[in-house]
Design a protein around this motif. Structure first.
Motif, PDB file in Angstrom:
ATOM      1  N   ILE B   8       3.336  -4.003  -3.029  1.00  0.00           N
ATOM      2  CA  ILE B   8       1.772  -3.781  -2.782  1.00  0.00           C
ATOM      3  C   ILE B   8       0.878  -5.269  -2.810  1.00  0.00           C
ATOM      4  CG2 ILE B   8      -0.340  -3.111  -4.298  1.00  0.00           C
ATOM      5  CD1 ILE B   8       1.733  -0.918  -5.517  1.00  0.00           C
ATOM      6  N   SER B  32      -3.659  -2.273 -10.125  1.00  0.00           N
ATOM      7  CA  SER B  32      -4.304  -1.087 -10.253  1.00  0.00           C
ATOM      8  C   SER B  32      -3.902   0.108  -9.406  1.00  0.00           C
ATOM      9  CB  SER B  32      -5.808  -1.326 -10.238  1.00  0.00           C
ATOM     10  OG  SER B  32      -6.131  -1.540  -9.040  1.00  0.00           O
ATOM     11  N   ILE B  33      -3.243  -0.045  -8.449  1.00  0.00           N
ATOM     12  CA  ILE B  33      -3.193   0.674  -7.409  1.00  0.00           C
ATOM     13  C   ILE B  33      -2.350   1.933  -7.632  1.00  0.00           C
ATOM     14  CG2 ILE B  33      -2.184   0.919  -5.094  1.00  0.00           C
ATOM     15  CD1 ILE B  33      -3.306  -1.582  -4.292  1.00  0.00           C
ATOM     16  N   ASP B  34      -2.576   3.192  -7.331  1.00  0.00           N
ATOM     17  CA  ASP B  34      -1.812   4.316  -7.105  1.00  0.00           C
ATOM     18  C   ASP B  34      -1.712   4.838  -5.827  1.00  0.00           C
ATOM     19  OD1 ASP B  34      -1.569   4.484  -9.947  1.00  0.00           O
ATOM     20  OD2 ASP B  34      -3.366   5.992 -10.131  1.00  0.00           O
ATOM     21  N   ILE B  35      -0.843   5.563  -5.583  1.00  0.00           N
ATOM     22  CA  ILE B  35      -0.289   5.890  -4.092  1.00  0.00           C
ATOM     23  C   ILE B  35      -0.173   7.314  -3.616  1.00  0.00           C
ATOM     24  CG2 ILE B  35       1.478   5.316  -2.432  1.00  0.00           C
ATOM     25  CD1 ILE B  35       2.673   3.071  -4.393  1.00  0.00           C
ATOM     26  N   GLY B  36      -0.331   7.714  -2.497  1.00  0.00           N
ATOM     27  CA  GLY B  36      -0.190   9.082  -2.342  1.00  0.00           C
ATOM     28  C   GLY B  36       0.269   9.297  -0.579  1.00  0.00           C
ATOM     29  N   TYR B  37       1.151  10.203  -0.362  1.00  0.00           N
ATOM     30  CA  TYR B  37       1.575  10.652   1.032  1.00  0.00           C
ATOM     31  C   TYR B  37       0.912  11.587   1.534  1.00  0.00           C
ATOM     32  CZ  TYR B  37       4.936  11.629   4.761  1.00  0.00           C
ATOM     33  OH  TYR B  37       5.662  11.643   5.913  1.00  0.00           O
ATOM     34  N   ARG B  58      -2.011   2.083   4.062  1.00  0.00           N
ATOM     35  CA  ARG B  58      -0.687   1.467   3.902  1.00  0.00           C
ATOM     36  C   ARG B  58       0.106   1.450   5.296  1.00  0.00           C
ATOM     37  NH1 ARG B  58       3.034  -1.173   4.797  1.00  0.00           N
ATOM     38  NH2 ARG B  58       4.497  -1.933   3.301  1.00  0.00           N
ATOM     39  N   SER B  59       0.199   2.882   5.640  1.00  0.00           N
ATOM     40  CA  SER B  59       0.986   2.933   6.862  1.00  0.00           C
ATOM     41  C   SER B  59       0.247   4.228   7.382  1.00  0.00           C
ATOM     42  CB  SER B  59       2.466   3.066   6.549  1.00  0.00           C
ATOM     43  OG  SER B  59       2.738   4.260   5.847  1.00  0.00           O
ATOM     44  N   LEU B 103       0.469   6.894   4.449  1.00  0.00           N
ATOM     45  CA  LEU B 103       0.836   6.494   2.907  1.00  0.00           C
ATOM     46  C   LEU B 103      -0.552   5.775   2.641  1.00  0.00           C
ATOM     47  CD1 LEU B 103       2.892   6.748   0.891  1.00  0.00           C
ATOM     48  CD2 LEU B 103       3.675   4.478   1.546  1.00  0.00           C
ATOM     49  N   TYR B 105      -3.104   3.848  -0.369  1.00  0.00           N
ATOM     50  CA  TYR B 105      -3.103   3.172  -1.533  1.00  0.00           C
ATOM     51  C   TYR B 105      -4.406   3.594  -2.122  1.00  0.00           C
ATOM     52  CZ  TYR B 105       0.823   0.070  -1.261  1.00  0.00           C
ATOM     53  OH  TYR B 105       2.099  -0.633  -0.791  1.00  0.00           O
ATOM     54  N   PHE B 106      -4.661   4.160  -3.444  1.00  0.00           N
ATOM     55  CA  PHE B 106      -5.962   4.453  -4.019  1.00  0.00           C
ATOM     56  C   PHE B 106      -6.145   3.219  -5.017  1.00  0.00           C
ATOM     57  CE2 PHE B 106      -3.500   8.553  -4.023  1.00  0.00           C
ATOM     58  CZ  PHE B 106      -4.146   9.113  -3.008  1.00  0.00           C
TER      59      PHE B 106
END
Lengths: 247, 615
Positions: B8, B32-37, B58-59, B103, B105-106
């Motif tokens: 990250i 602090s970042i959370d992630i989602g697909y 992110r991608s 993807l 990054y939140f």
């Protein structure tokens, strides 16, 4: 994730298990002697028919001194809680541990954790009171379950006198369901056809996930969590019962 | 133990506005970042839903939409979205959909707000930089619905209406009325396009001269009309129509006519009005009337900048306007002075010839006269003609050339054979001093009269110059006289020798040395192009530079040219006189950074040229 060396994975094509994990946890909560394990099982486990979207998940990855749990130890643990909507990487945890087995030079080159770093690290015993509550009540997600499950079970047995068993969703096994259903035919072998790789990076690539530098426990845990989200999006549904996925 | 988010953090370090943050802040963001697909096609944000995080791609690729469903933005790796929603009430304003598997990054709202409050660059980037970022991210995407990216094909709403070349005008007019079209394509027996007729042609070429309606269409059609390919861009169609002063343009696909676009189609599509300005220029009867159009020219320039046109579009639109002024002035001059005693060609030189004109510009022009030209007999006519045009241009904002490169100067009012000798002598007996004054003559464009002479001179130059090492070395040496600054800091310009200046002449230190450099390379490979971007294409094709270098030059040139254009547009908006002096403190951090990189590219290219052409 642990470095498996070329072509060592492959034949773990067992389908999802029919173990009733909810019942198993209830039994163990009553039968376990060590308070950490009583607590762990006492938190309970979701019922087999629970939709995956309702299941709290935790991705874990171990870096180890070698492949076999009998004569190798855990060097680091990475862990990240998540669900289908969000990977809580901000709540990720990582521990560096001092294994009871020698750190080979070969494994040092793989995960870049050095002898001196390990020397000052704690034993797993000291970390278990932190680690087990983070796993309790959640379904573990790993890529290649033999490592995490076998190593944790063996290490806990040595330290607490009892082993530990919990359900895991194995993202490698979910890929194997697509690409390891039947062995290569003689015709494929003659044509030197390669099997589709089900390693973490190759699997991620199929779902258009970016490449990450491997063998860093938290990064690998996040990588497996992302892979599971992708697998569910593309091949299952939020309503898929967890029993179709875990083993 | 202290957790590390290696991937990250590394990602944030590669992308604005995060890479500019101090180390501890960027680390804090990473943690602090959370992630989602999100699978391709799935919703990421729905309108008016509560919003808790800044979204960073992110991608993959993401599209955001206006409430009416129009595409607002398209983002790829490193793009951020949902910032407007966070800044205005914490609800989704622009719904977002994953265009590819994506993807995200939140970055939590509280971290975003903190960065926004504490970090000026971050706040600027998120707020002011929005349209800028939209442009750059859009430029990399494939399908676009704006002027920059839309093709001529998208304007076509119906099959072309056509008639055989054996038809007469009466039949043609009936068909046009029946189909309610204002133009008609004329096809020969093989269904090939041979001409076009318009309402105006019927009026001006049939009714007015009193011809019979049985006249064959071929008698009044415009034969072999200018056409455009279906997949060309609308702005190219616009430029073609401006250049040839056309109102209808047949569209072809593999040599077969597939439609016609009219000026009204483009105007409807595109609100900017360089076309209006040009058409009004040709309706003005006096210099005083022409002068009244200057505010419109400026408004048109500002509008194009506001609408995110690129430097190539702005430069060619302004050149088309300038060319039209010249053409109209020559028409008026001929009306006043009578027809010319011998044929002539009026030349545009420099930026107008290169299609790179801006609002602040000299008039650089010259006259090529027929070889039968006799000074004693004819010069008073051409002297008056040149004076008329030059004064007219000055009145319309094109100031007299300080270097006296104007047709009013006898030296630059000569027959074709003398011009040929000029070029031969510059190329074959070069000295750096002589060439310093004459480099402007290597960008030529015929605007009026015998324009083929301009092309003849261009071909002469391209044939002669290519192998003349001494000439090329002299040109290269002159092109190295002006160097870019080393860099920019918050309020000063850092020179190569460490000296600091408060302002920067962006033309002298940026666009001009760039144009010079590109010209020398173009001459060295025998290119006949005048426009710097077209020359760069030839240079790329000639493979004289290391791979990718010519593309870098093009991008860097665009950055510098746009900085100059925006600077002048800002002056016009504020009602002040536009100039070329850019103050670094007026630039955003973002612009300074890009400008610095662009100057670096120019500086390296100058070093390369010095070596390559032995300057």
């Amino acid at each position: 994730m642990l470095y498996l060396g070329p072509n060592q994975q492959g034949d773990s094509t067992r389908a999802a298990s029919s173990t009733d994990w909810q019942q198993y946890y209830q039994q163990q909560a009553a039968g376990a002697k060590h308070p950490l394990l009583q607590q762990f099982y006492g938190t309970g486990m979701v019922a087999a028919h629970t939709p995956i979207s309702q299941v709290p998940l935790v991705a874990i990855d171990f870096e180890t001194t070698g492949l076999s749990a009998d004569n190798n130890g855990i060097v680091s643990i990475g862990l990240v809680p998540f669900n289908l909507h969000c990977i809580f990487s901000s709540k990720a945890q990582q521990w560096l541990l001092k294994p009871r087995f020698q750190l080979s030079d070969n494994s040092v080159t793989v995960h870049r954790i050095t002898h001196s770093e390990v020397k000052s690290a704690p034993d797993l015993t000291a970390v278990l009171p932190e680690l087990l509550p983070l796993l309790a009540g959640k379904v573990a997600v790993v890529h290649y379950r033999q490592i995490e499950r076998d190593f944790l079970s063996a290490s806990v047995k040595v330290r607490l006198g009892e082993s530990i068993l919990f359900p895991v969703i194995d993202t490698l096994e979910l890929e194997a369901r697509l690409y390891r259903t039947k062995p290569l035919s003689w015709w494929d072998k003659i044509r030197k056809r390669q099997q589709v790789s089900i390693r973490l990076d190759a699997s991620r690539n199929r779902y258009n996930l970016p490449p990450y530098r491997p063998h860093h426990a938290v990064t690998d845990a996040i990588a497996s969590a992302e892979l599971l989200q992708a697998q569910i999006c593309h091949r299952f549904s939020p309503d898929t019962p967890v029993s179709e996925l875990w083993c | 133990m202290e957790i590390e988010q290696i991937e990250i953090l590394e990602f944030l370090k590669r992308h604005s506005p995060f890479q500019e943050l101090p180390a501890d802040q960027i680390q804090q963001v990473a943690l602090s970042i959370d992630i989602g697909y999100f699978k391709a096609g799935s919703d990421i944000l729905r309108f008016n839903e509560p919003l808790h995080a800044l979204h960073l791609v992110r991608s993959g690729a993401v599209e955001t939409f206006r409430r009416n469903g129009d595409l607002y933005n398209r983002l790829s790796e490193g793009g951020i979205f949902a910032e407007q929603g966070l800044l205005r009430g914490g609800k989704v304003r622009f719904p977002a959909t994953a265009l590819e598997d994506t993807l995200i990054y939140f970055i939590p709202d509280n971290v975003f707000q903190q960065l926004f409050d504490e970090n000026e660059f971050f706040a600027d980037y998120v707020q002011v930089g929005d349209s800028e970022r939209r442009k750059t991210s859009k430029a990399s995407s494939q399908a676009r619905a704006d002027l920059l990216g839309a093709t001529v094909g998208t304007l076509l709403s119906r099959e072309p209406v056509s008639i055989g070349s054996d038809a007469n005008v009466w039949q043609a007019a009936q068909l046009m009325t029946e189909q309610s079209v204002s133009s008609l394509l004329i096809l020969d027996k093989e269904q090939h396009l041979t001409g076009i007729i318009t309402d105006k042609d019927i009026r001006a070429r049939l009714v007015a001269p009193g011809l019979k309606s049985e006249t064959p269409v071929t008698d009044i059609m415009s034969a072999n009309p200018v056409t455009i390919e279906q997949q060309q861009y609308i702005f190219e169609a616009m430029m073609l129509m401006l250049r040839h002063n056309l109102h209808h343009l047949p569209v072809v696909k593999q040599q077969k006519a597939v439609g016609v676009i009219a000026i009204s189609d483009i105007i409807r599509f595109e609100s900017q009005n360089s076309l209006y300005v040009v058409s009004r220029i040709f309706r003005k009867q006096t210099i005083a009337e022409l002068q009244l159009l200057v505010p419109d020219v400026h408004a048109c320039f500002v509008r194009m900048v506001n609408e995110d046109a690129n430097s190539q579009m702005i430069g060619s639109a302004m050149a088309a306007i300038g060319r039209s002024f010249k053409q109209r002035l020559l028409e008026l001059a001929e009306a006043q002075l009578g027809p010319p005693p011998v044929p002539y060609c009026f030349l545009a030189l420099g930026s107008m010839a290169r299609d790179e004109q801006l609002v602040l510009t000299d008039q650089d022009n010259a006259l090529v006269l027929d070889n039968r030209y006799d000074p004693a007999e004819h010069d008073s006519y051409f002297e008056k003609l040149a004076r008329f045009v030059s004064d007219g241009l000055a009145a319309c904002g094109y100031t007299y050339c300080t270097g006296k490169v104007m047709a009013t100067n006898k030296e630059w009012r000569q027959p074709l054979k003398v011009w040929q000798q000029y070029f031969q002598s510059w190329i074959e007996q070069p000295t750096a001093e002589r060439l310093l004054q004459s480099s402007i003559f290597f960008d030529i464009d015929g605007v009026w009269g015998q324009t083929q002479w301009a092309e003849q001179l261009q071909r002469l130059v391209s044939n002669l110059a290519r192998k003349k090492t001494l000439f090329l070395a002299s040109m290269a040496r002159n092109a190295l006289n002006r160097t870019p600054p080393l860099g920019f800091f918050k309020d000063f310009v850092m020179e190569q020798d460490g000296k600091q200046n408060n302002s920067l002449n962006i033309k002298r230190r940026g666009t001009a040395p760039f144009v010079d450099l590109i010209r020398v390379h173009a001459l060295a490979i025998g290119s006949t192009e005048s426009n710097s971007y077209s020359r760069l294409q030839d240079i790329t094709a000639a493979e004289i530079m290391p791979k990718g270098r010519a593309e870098d030059l093009r991008d860097a040139f665009e950055v510098i040219a746009m900085t100059r254009i925006r600077h002048q547009a800002a002056a016009l908006r504020q009602g002040t006189e536009p100039d070329n002096n850019v103050l670094p403190e007026q630039l955003s951090e973002f612009e300074r950074k890009h400008l610095k990189e662009a100057f670096q590219v120019l500086s390296n290219a100058q070093k390369f040229m010095k070596f390559h052409l032995k300057a």
